[in-house]
Scaffold this active site. Sequence first.
Site, PDB file in Angstrom:
ATOM      1  CG  HIS A 173      -9.889  -3.460   8.165  1.00 45.35           C
ATOM      2  ND1 HIS A 173      -9.061  -3.995   9.126  1.00 45.35           N
ATOM      3  CD2 HIS A 173     -10.935  -4.327   8.041  1.00 45.35           C
ATOM      4  CE1 HIS A 173      -9.586  -5.124   9.582  1.00 45.35           C
ATOM      5  NE2 HIS A 173     -10.722  -5.345   8.947  1.00 45.35           N
ATOM      6  CG  ASN A 230      -2.193  -0.835   0.933  1.00 50.80           C
ATOM      7  OD1 ASN A 230      -3.063  -0.438   0.164  1.00 50.80           O
ATOM      8  ND2 ASN A 230      -2.250  -2.012   1.540  1.00 50.80           N
TER       9      ASN A 230
HETATM   10  C1  GRF Z   1      -3.178  -4.828   3.931  1.00 53.44           C
HETATM   11  O1  GRF Z   1      -4.010  -5.895   3.586  1.00 53.44           O
HETATM   12  C2  GRF Z   1      -3.914  -3.835   4.778  1.00 53.44           C
HETATM   13  O2  GRF Z   1      -5.254  -3.737   4.450  1.00 53.44           O
HETATM   14  C3  GRF Z   1      -3.756  -4.412   6.152  1.00 53.44           C
HETATM   15  O3  GRF Z   1      -2.454  -4.933   6.176  1.00 53.44           O
HETATM   16  C4  GRF Z   1      -2.043  -5.254   4.855  1.00 53.44           C
HETATM   17  C5  GRF Z   1      -0.786  -4.500   4.607  1.00 53.44           C
HETATM   18  O4  GRF Z   1      -0.208  -4.853   3.362  1.00 53.44           O
HETATM   19  N1  GRF Z   1      -4.023  -3.407   7.156  1.00 53.44           N
HETATM   20  P1  GRF Z   1       0.984  -3.992   2.770  1.00 53.44           P
HETATM   21  O5  GRF Z   1       2.079  -3.959   3.840  1.00 53.44           O
HETATM   22  O6  GRF Z   1       0.474  -2.636   2.446  1.00 53.44           O
HETATM   23  O7  GRF Z   1       1.427  -4.747   1.552  1.00 53.44           O
END
Ligand code: GRF
Length: 217
Positions: A117, A22
Site C-alpha cells: 500500500h 511491483n
Molecule cells: C502501487 O502503488 C501499489 O502500492 C498500489 O497500487 C499500485 C500498483 O502499481 N496498491 P503496480 O501495478 O505494481 O505498478
Amino acid sequence: MPSEKGSRPPSIAVLISGRGSNLQSIIDATRSGQLNATIAVVISNRSEAPGLARARAAGIEAISLNPRDYANRDLYDRAIVELLHARHVSLICLAGFMRLVGSPLLEAFGNRILNIHPSLLPAFPGLDAQRQALEHGARISGATVHLVTSDLDGGPIVLQSAVPVLDDDTVDTLSARILIEEHRIYPEAIRIVLAGGWSIEGRRFVRSTLVEKPTAR
Ligand code: GRF
C-alpha cells in the site's frame, strides 16, 4: 511455510490489476536470487492489465479472470483459490490488485496473503493514498507491506519505508518517490514471510527467530 534445505523453492502467486511494476520487482528479485521463490502464476481481474505481458515475457503463466463471468464475488474468489491450490501456491502477493479479497480467499490463505500500500498505514488507507497524504499536508509518507485481513488495509504490518513529502510535490512526484520504496521493500517482505519464524501477536507481526541476517540495502 519455510522450504526445507534442498527442496524446491516455495511457489507464490501475484495478483494484479494494472501496470505491474511491483510484479516486476518481485520477478527481478526471484531472478537475482534475492528471493528464493517461484512465481507459479500471475492472475489479473482485468484482461488489459499491462502486468500480464510482463509475466508472459518472463515465462510466467498469466491468467485473466473476469469477475463478470461469475455470478457473485464468492464464486470468483473460489475460482482463484482453485487455481492457486492446483499450483501448490503457499503465498499470495497482491500487487495493485484493485478488488476486495473475500472470505473464500481469506479462509483458504489465512495469514498467507500480502499487500503493498502506498502510504504509511494506518494513515491513508483505501484509494488514492498518495493524494490523501498530499492533501492532508503530511510531511512524511511511504509504503507499507502488510498481511491481508478482512479489515481493508488494516492487517499486521510486515515492513514499512518512509519518504519525505516535499513542498512542491504533485501526486505524480510523490507517487514516484514512494514507488521506489515499494519496489525495494515488497520482495524483502515476501522473503521475510516465506522464511517463517514469525507470529501474529494481537495485531502485530512479530519475528520470533532472528536466524537470518537482513539483506543489504
Ligand atoms: C502501487 O502503488 C501499489 O502500492 C498500489 O497500487 C499500485 C500498483 O502499481 N496498491 P503496480 O501495478 O505494481 O505498478
